[in-house]
Design an enzyme around this catalytic site. Structure first.
Site, short mmCIF file in Angstrom:
data_model
loop_
_atom_site.label_atom_id
_atom_site.label_comp_id
_atom_site.label_asym_id
_atom_site.label_seq_id
_atom_site.Cartn_x
_atom_site.Cartn_y
_atom_site.Cartn_z
N ASP A 50 16.34 -18.80 7.80
CA ASP A 50 16.04 -18.58 9.22
C ASP A 50 15.55 -19.89 9.82
O ASP A 50 15.19 -20.84 9.09
CB ASP A 50 14.99 -17.49 9.40
CG ASP A 50 15.02 -16.89 10.81
OD1 ASP A 50 15.84 -17.35 11.63
OD2 ASP A 50 14.22 -15.99 11.10
N GLU A 70 19.88 -25.56 15.33
CA GLU A 70 19.78 -24.25 14.71
C GLU A 70 20.28 -24.27 13.27
O GLU A 70 19.72 -23.65 12.39
CB GLU A 70 20.59 -23.23 15.53
CG GLU A 70 20.62 -21.84 14.94
CD GLU A 70 19.26 -21.19 14.92
OE1 GLU A 70 18.95 -20.51 13.93
OE2 GLU A 70 18.49 -21.36 15.89
N ASP A 122 19.82 -15.45 8.89
CA ASP A 122 19.31 -14.82 10.10
C ASP A 122 19.31 -15.82 11.25
O ASP A 122 19.38 -17.04 11.03
CB ASP A 122 17.89 -14.31 9.84
CG ASP A 122 17.50 -13.20 10.81
OD1 ASP A 122 18.28 -12.93 11.74
OD2 ASP A 122 16.42 -12.61 10.63
N HIS A 131 11.62 -16.03 7.93
CA HIS A 131 11.11 -16.04 9.31
C HIS A 131 9.61 -16.33 9.34
O HIS A 131 9.15 -17.13 10.15
CB HIS A 131 11.39 -14.69 9.97
CG HIS A 131 10.68 -14.51 11.27
ND1 HIS A 131 11.07 -15.15 12.44
CD2 HIS A 131 9.57 -13.78 11.60
CE1 HIS A 131 10.25 -14.82 13.42
NE2 HIS A 131 9.33 -14.00 12.93
#
Length: 846
Positions: free
Chosen positions: A617, A655, A687, A821
């Protein structure tokens, strides 16, 4: 080049450019297939009379169910399923009990041989103004018909003109003669990417005819707001809509959305800040509170992001518009009929992302007047206010039956609105009256293994916090040397917490020795000094009672104990240590502390051997120059109870993980050290990726994974699966049980009807909610050489949703995704640096 060749090249260039970028693989044309997207103009088609007859005798047929029409292309985007032989024919599982569902999809219906005709438009002499070109085209309604879409270069019609090339003549207001050449370039079947875009354009037009206002990508109704006067809030109800080609037909996905607006203006907010902080801190607080916020300008109902504050600009400042100079105050009065009363207010700056004229410089930033702007959304302070959230959720959190009724009512409103229905009729289209019906499967309840015992849990509650009480965890290191820091005012709280920890830890098999109590003064410098003076190399755990949830105190602890002096740490805010809930809080703290020192709490049965599961993530750190934090978490043992964690700091706004290769190599080395062998199977859950980034995941991240694997020798070739996990989706499912509409039970899997034909994808409803409608999670297997059956992939994914040690229940995503995350969030929010490598084998970020 011949005329036909030119037409084909135009059709390919213009007809295909609207597809979503990043199609890494497309289905190769079968023998006899056309190379273009759709039948080219040279292929015989229906005459104008034939099309008229078809439209007159309208029949409701699902798009994508035509007999005899070529399906010679796929929906725009990445086509990954074709490379996976084991799911090429079927990607549906079979295990579990069947369940009847409906979903927030409405099928798009059309006449049996519906075709969209694409024409290239040429103007002689050339017309630069797009508005003028449109006006000239719309002069020829008698020839072209009422139904048309013109984008400035291409014209789309529901009919085929009598001639392949049609010449039209127009005249401008200046009496200049213009010749218009209309050339047929493509006949587009219903599932063409261009048609998909066309359907969405028609849908936008219908939403405007329903008097909905576009804000961002969604549409809202400003004429029927939900007022919450006690909190000075307004809520605009709205809809999230999109039309795409799904498994068996083309459907519109529609969901309920709400836009929260604050009744007071930005000027009111700034005035309150000045009164609260005084002139000396006003500028700093304005910048801190407003920059990054989204505001709505009521004169045009558009949203802007505040990027800066122009302290040297007021409404009396002027700017150049066309050939004249005009003040902001006069401009808003003349063009928007909006009066500005405060001449001394400063202006807000928004860097609008739009292109300038061809060949010219990009336009400057938008200047916004605070008096005419309203703040949107909620602040962190408002989210922490129980009363505000309770009153707001009464309006926005819809139960499944209420949500289903509102969606059906929306589609019926299109039929009841003459203008909207007429727009669909002239194109030969309409929406189904009912939500899509489909069948799902409910997977078996997983058995939880904790220590020497095992137990089942209540399916509809989806948690086992009660069942695990009094049962020892799988394993927990003995915590001999640890500290409990507290302020002088929280001394009693520290002793009460310690007593509760001793009571709950022993039945759980967590061995907590008596800690060293250390008091500190209530400011960060004193806390940091106390940490430096007491924490040593043999310290196993540091617990800190914080007097409040101020960020600087928490960051002080985490920065020092995660980077400078690596020791697992646990923070708790004093207000949570209330006598009524103290035992519950102590139980949660004991479990977290055991995890952070390498403990294992519970497990589920994982039948696959030598398997390593990876979660990835990213988090965007706005305080450190908008750097991206990439986090990778990988399992180290068969039961998925031990994890390797690694963070990578990336460039601004990035990202996709650049450091993935290095992070995965570290995970493989740690796995080998833990098991004396390398994994034979690797499953990666990625993710935080949008559909537009699938191309980058397949071609960039998968390539890094494969390169990382190669570094361990040519003979090492593990089976690899990469699954993209998406939480923010508009899809909803409604279960029909005993004649009532409810949320589907946890473990519900959907892999038909509303999935995409070009993907190996499925939905899982894994968590239970007690209020509102449950949100499923979408899984898209973009790379797979493992050969696992869909049943096995779905069941493994669901099993992993049980393995997040910070919650005694099922969560929405697989545990490695949530761990990744949490790690990325901790680094991005508080640490802003890579954690010390000595913590790599611990869940220190829980």
């Amino acid at each position: 080049m011949t005329g036909r060749a030119r037409a084909r090249s135009r059709g390919r260039a213009r007809g295909q450019e609207t597809g979503a970028p990043g199609a890494c693989q497309t289905r190769p044309p079968a023998e006899g297939d056309l190379t273009g997207r759709g039948r080219q103009s040279g292929v015989p088609g229906a005459t104008v009379d034939e099309v008229s007859q078809i439209s007159a005798g309208f029949q409701q047929v699902k798009l994508g169910e035509r007999g005899g029409r070529r399906r010679d292309f796929n929906d725009a985007g990445i086509y990954t399923r074709q490379a996976m032989v084991h799911v090429k024919d079927s990607k549906s599982g079979t295990s579990g009990k069947p369940i009847s569902l409906s979903s927030n999809f409405f099928r798009l219906l059309s006449c049996p041989q519906w075709v969209l005709y694409q024409y290239h438009i040429k103007f002689e002499p050339p017309m630069e103004s797009r508005r003028l070109r449109s006006a000239l085209i719309y002069q020829h309604e008698q020839t072209l018909g009422k139904a048309k879409i013109f984008d400035g270069g291409m014209l789309f019609l529901p009919i085929r003109l009598a001639q392949k090339e049609t010449i039209l003549h127009s005249e401008t207001r200046n009496k200049e003669a213009v010749k218009i050449t209309v050339t047929l370039t493509n006949e587009l079947p219903p599932s063409s990417p261009v048609c998909i875009q066309f359907y969405n354009l028609i849908l936008r037009k219908i939403l405007k005819l329903l008097h909905l206002q576009q804000i961002g990508r969604n549409y809202y109704n400003p004429h029927d707001p939900l007022n919450i006067p006690q909190h000075k809030l307004k809520i605009w109800p709205g809809y999230v809509t999109t039309i795409l080609h799904y498994e068996s037909s083309i459907m519109m996905c529609i969901d309920i959305s709400h836009k929260v607006l604050r009744s007071n203006t930005v000027l009111d907010f700034m005035t309150n800040l000045r009164a609260q902080y005084g002139d000396h801190r006003f500028a700093d607080m304005c910048t801190k509170e407003l920059v990054g916020c989204i505001v709505l300008t009521k004169y045009n109902n558009k949203t802007y992001r505040v990027d800066d504050i122009a302290w040297d600009h007021t409404p009396n400042n002027t700017f150049v518009k066309g050939d004249t100079t005009i003040s902001f105050k006069k401009y808003f009065k003349d063009y928007h009929d909006s009066d500005i009363y405060d001449d001394n207010q400063v202006l807000l700056v928004s860097h609008v992302k739009k292109m300038g004229p061809a060949g010219g410089p990009p336009p400057g930033p938008a200047m916004l007047v605070p008096e005419l702007c309203h703040l949107t959304g909620l602040t962190d302070k408002m989210r922490a206010d129980y009363n505000i959230m309770r009153d707001m959720l009464k309006h926005t959190k819809l139960e499944p039956d209420a949500r289903e009724r509102r969606l059906t009512r929306f589609v019926n409103s299109i039929r009841e609105k003459p203008d909207a229905q007429a727009e669909l009729d002239q194109w030969g289209l309409c929406f189904d009256k009912q939500l899509a019906k489909l069948s799902g499967r409910v997977l078996a309840v997983e058995r939880i293994y904790q220590g020497s015992k095992s137990f089942d849990y209540d399916l509809w509650k989806a948690d086992w916090s009660r069942e695990m009480r009094g049962n020892p965890v799988i394993s927990s290191p003995e915590i001999k040397k640890w500290f409990l820091f507290h302020t002088r005012q929280n001394g009693n709280d520290a002793h009460s917490l310690l007593e509760s920890l001793q009571r709950v830890s022993s039945p759980l098999g967590i061995h907590l020795h008596k800690p060293v109590l250390v008091s500190y003064d209530d400011f960060p410098e004193s806390l940091l000094k106390a940490l430096k003076q007491n924490v040593g190399p043999d310290t196993q755990m540091v617990a800190v009672i914080l007097p409040s949830n101020r960020k600087d105190r928490y960051e002080c602890v985490k920065k020092y104990l995660c980077v400078d002096f690596p020791v697992p740490s646990q923070c708790v805010v004093s207000r949570t240590l209330k006598p009524k809930s103290l035992m519950t809080v102590a139980t949660k703290l004991a479990l977290q502390m055991a995890c952070k020192v390498g403990g294992e709490l519970w497990s589920v049965e994982i039948p696959l051997k030598q398997l390593m599961v990876v979660g990835i993530d990213c988090y965007h750190d706005t305080s450190a120059g908008k750097r991206s934090i990439g986090a990778l978490v990988a399992s180290l043992n068969q039961t998925m109870t031990r994890w390797f964690s690694k963070c990578v700091l990336q460039h601004k706004g990035q990202e996709i993980m650049d450091g993935l290769k290095m992070a995965l190599a570290g995970a493989l080395k740690d796995y080998h050290k833990f098991n004396n062998c390398l994994p034979s199977r690797i499953i990666v859950y990625r993710d935080g990726v949008g559909d537009g980034q699938l191309h980058s995941v397949v071609n960039f991240e998968v390539a890094q994974i494969l390169e990382s694997i190669k570094t361990f020798g040519e003979g090492y070739e593990p089976k690899l699966s990469v699954v993209v996990v998406t939480k923010r989706i508009s899809c909803r499912f409604f279960a029909h049980i005993n004649g009532s509409v409810s949320n589907p039970p946890p473990g519900t899997v959907v892999d038909t009807e509303v999935t995409r034909p070009e993907w190996y994808d499925f939905y899982i409803v894994s968590q239970a909610v007690h209020n509102g409608s449950v949100s499923p999670t979408h899984y898209n297997v973009v790379y797979d050489t493992s050969g696992l059956k869909p049943d096995h992939m779905q069941r493994l994914t669901y099993k992993l949703c049980h393995m997040y040690f910070n919650w005694q229940g099922i969560i929405r995503v697989p545990a490695p995704c949530m761990y990744a995350h949490k790690l990325a969030f901790l680094v991005g929010q508080s640490i802003h640096k890579e954690p010390n490598t000595k913590l790599d084998d611990y869940l220190f970020y829980l």
